[in-house]
Every structure is written in structure tokens, then in C-alpha cells.
Motif scaffolding. Structure first.
Motif, PDB file in Angstrom:
ATOM      1  N   THR A  76       0.806  -1.220   0.000  1.00 57.78           N
ATOM      2  CA  THR A  76       0.000   0.000   0.000  1.00 57.78           C
ATOM      3  C   THR A  76       0.844   1.277   0.000  1.00 57.78           C
ATOM      4  OG1 THR A  76      -0.193  -0.087   2.412  1.00 57.78           O
ATOM      5  CG2 THR A  76      -1.980  -1.079   1.127  1.00 57.78           C
ATOM      6  N   SER A  77       2.147   1.152  -0.152  1.00 56.04           N
ATOM      7  CA  SER A  77       2.999   2.332  -0.212  1.00 56.04           C
ATOM      8  C   SER A  77       2.736   3.103  -1.507  1.00 56.04           C
ATOM      9  CB  SER A  77       4.470   1.922  -0.156  1.00 56.04           C
ATOM     10  OG  SER A  77       5.309   3.027  -0.400  1.00 56.04           O
ATOM     11  N   SER A  78       2.874   4.407  -1.448  1.00 55.69           N
ATOM     12  CA  SER A  78       2.679   5.220  -2.650  1.00 55.69           C
ATOM     13  C   SER A  78       3.995   5.487  -3.383  1.00 55.69           C
ATOM     14  CB  SER A  78       2.021   6.551  -2.281  1.00 55.69           C
ATOM     15  OG  SER A  78       2.867   7.270  -1.407  1.00 55.69           O
ATOM     16  N   SER A  79       5.103   4.894  -2.926  1.00 56.08           N
ATOM     17  CA  SER A  79       6.411   5.166  -3.540  1.00 56.08           C
ATOM     18  C   SER A  79       6.498   4.694  -4.992  1.00 56.08           C
ATOM     19  CB  SER A  79       7.531   4.531  -2.721  1.00 56.08           C
ATOM     20  OG  SER A  79       7.404   3.132  -2.703  1.00 56.08           O
ATOM     21  N   ALA A  80       5.726   3.702  -5.372  1.00 53.79           N
ATOM     22  CA  ALA A  80       5.714   3.216  -6.759  1.00 53.79           C
ATOM     23  C   ALA A  80       4.636   3.900  -7.596  1.00 53.79           C
ATOM     24  CB  ALA A  80       5.517   1.703  -6.800  1.00 53.79           C
ATOM     25  N   GLY A  81       3.857   4.757  -7.004  1.00 54.04           N
ATOM     26  CA  GLY A  81       2.770   5.415  -7.722  1.00 54.04           C
ATOM     27  C   GLY A  81       1.478   4.632  -7.606  1.00 54.04           C
ATOM     28  N   THR A  97       2.596   1.466 -13.436  1.00 56.27           N
ATOM     29  CA  THR A  97       2.095   2.402 -12.434  1.00 56.27           C
ATOM     30  C   THR A  97       2.156   3.816 -13.005  1.00 56.27           C
ATOM     31  OG1 THR A  97       4.126   3.083 -11.311  1.00 56.27           O
ATOM     32  CG2 THR A  97       3.229   0.930 -10.695  1.00 56.27           C
ATOM     33  N   SER A  98       1.651   4.750 -12.251  1.00 55.58           N
ATOM     34  CA  SER A  98       1.705   6.148 -12.673  1.00 55.58           C
ATOM     35  C   SER A  98       3.131   6.682 -12.686  1.00 55.58           C
ATOM     36  CB  SER A  98       0.837   7.009 -11.752  1.00 55.58           C
ATOM     37  OG  SER A  98       1.297   6.914 -10.415  1.00 55.58           O
ATOM     38  N   LYS A  99       4.083   5.953 -12.093  1.00 55.96           N
ATOM     39  CA  LYS A  99       5.492   6.351 -12.082  1.00 55.96           C
ATOM     40  C   LYS A  99       6.361   5.490 -12.997  1.00 55.96           C
ATOM     41  CE  LYS A  99       5.564   8.440  -7.489  1.00 55.96           C
ATOM     42  NZ  LYS A  99       6.225   8.418  -6.175  1.00 55.96           N
ATOM     43  N   GLY A 100       5.745   4.620 -13.814  1.00 58.63           N
ATOM     44  CA  GLY A 100       6.516   3.804 -14.751  1.00 58.63           C
ATOM     45  C   GLY A 100       6.363   2.317 -14.503  1.00 58.63           C
ATOM     46  N   LEU A 101       7.329   1.540 -14.990  1.00 58.65           N
ATOM     47  CA  LEU A 101       7.301   0.080 -14.889  1.00 58.65           C
ATOM     48  C   LEU A 101       8.067  -0.361 -13.648  1.00 58.65           C
ATOM     49  CD1 LEU A 101       6.498  -2.622 -16.179  1.00 58.65           C
ATOM     50  CD2 LEU A 101       8.662  -2.554 -17.433  1.00 58.65           C
ATOM     51  N   TYR A 102       7.440  -1.209 -12.845  1.00 58.94           N
ATOM     52  CA  TYR A 102       8.045  -1.758 -11.634  1.00 58.94           C
ATOM     53  C   TYR A 102       7.987  -3.277 -11.708  1.00 58.94           C
ATOM     54  CZ  TYR A 102       8.398   2.738  -9.315  1.00 58.94           C
ATOM     55  OH  TYR A 102       8.765   4.014  -8.974  1.00 58.94           O
ATOM     56  N   TYR A 103       8.891  -3.934 -10.959  1.00 63.56           N
ATOM     57  CA  TYR A 103       8.877  -5.391 -10.901  1.00 63.56           C
ATOM     58  C   TYR A 103       8.992  -5.853  -9.455  1.00 63.56           C
ATOM     59  CZ  TYR A 103      13.950  -5.513 -10.157  1.00 63.56           C
ATOM     60  OH  TYR A 103      15.213  -5.350  -9.649  1.00 63.56           O
ATOM     61  N   LYS A 113      11.913  -0.214  -9.297  1.00 63.60           N
ATOM     62  CA  LYS A 113      11.810   0.480 -10.593  1.00 63.60           C
ATOM     63  C   LYS A 113      12.606  -0.288 -11.635  1.00 63.60           C
ATOM     64  CE  LYS A 113      11.021   4.547 -12.850  1.00 63.60           C
ATOM     65  NZ  LYS A 113       9.884   4.528 -13.693  1.00 63.60           N
ATOM     66  N   ARG A 114      12.039  -0.491 -12.806  1.00 61.15           N
ATOM     67  CA  ARG A 114      12.752  -1.168 -13.893  1.00 61.15           C
ATOM     68  C   ARG A 114      13.348  -0.146 -14.804  1.00 61.15           C
ATOM     69  NH1 ARG A 114      11.414  -6.676 -16.344  1.00 61.15           N
ATOM     70  NH2 ARG A 114      12.511  -7.249 -14.487  1.00 61.15           N
TER      71      ARG A 114
END
Length: 114
Positions: A76-81, A97-103, A113-114
Motif C-alpha cells: 500500500t505504499s505510494s512510492s511506486a505510484g 504504475t503512474s510512475k513507470g514500470l516496476y517489478y 523500478k525497472r
């Protein structure tokens, strides 16, 4: 976004107008409510990962182990958007996500962040 998935002998979908999870046992001819609480937030995407169902919601990543009847927070963290869509590449869980691609390498508990 996967707002409809096949899960065993059922189909599960997000009813975006009601923000509910619904199921069908007759190939989508009839739909029945399975989850209608707002505690998980607004549902955007469903993804099957093994025996779990993961959901992108306005509150983060949620999971269900009982065919979508109950949902529990996984991340539930907002760090990934804001999570929008989930997929997998064979080794990792991927999220748009709203901040890009994460894995994630641990079923969505932690994101990089990828």
C-alpha cells in the motif's frame, strides 16, 4: 487492464460502475456479486498468480485466497505510484504504475523500478 479473468471454473470481473467483484459459472451469461465492500479501494485490474488473485486498486495491491470473497492488503505504499496493471514475465511480477514500470520478485510484497 484485465477487468475479467478465468479462475478455475468461474469467470471473475470488475464491475466498474458498482466497483464490485462479480463471478459467473456459465461463461458470462449471468453474473453474481462476490465482493462489494469499498475497503480495498477502487478496483482497476485483476491478475491470477498461482492460487491467489491480485488486484490493482486505488489503495495499492490487494490479494484474495478465497476466489475474491475477501481482500487483504499486500502493498500500500505510494512510492511506486498508483498501480494500473499487472502482468508477469515468467520470473517477475510486473506492474505498470503512474510512475513507470516496476517489478517484484516476491509476489508483490516489494517493488523495484525497472
Amino acid at each position: 487492464m484485465a477487468q475479467l479473468i478465468n479462475y478455475g471454473r468461474e469467470m471473475l470481473r470488475i464491475n466498474t460502475q458498482k466497483n464490485t467483484i462479480e463471478y459467473s459459472t456459465d461463461s458470462g451469461r449471468n453474473w453474481h456479486s462476490r465482493y462489494s465492500s469499498s475497503s480495498a479501494g477502487i478496483f482497476y485490474d485483476l491478475f491470477q498468480l498461482g492460487k491467489e488473485i491480485l488486484a490493482c486498486t486505488s489503495k495499492g495491491i490487494y490479494y484474495s485466497t478465497d476466489e475474491g470473497r475477501n481482500w487483504h492488503s499486500r502493498y500500500t505504499s505510494s512510492s511506486a505510484g498508483t498501480f494500473q496493471q499487472l502482468s508477469a514475465d515468467g520470473r517477475n511480477l510486473l506492474a505498470t504504475t503512474s510512475k513507470g514500470l516496476y517489478y517484484s520478485t516476491d509476489e508483490g510484497r516489494n517493488w523495484h523500478k525497472r
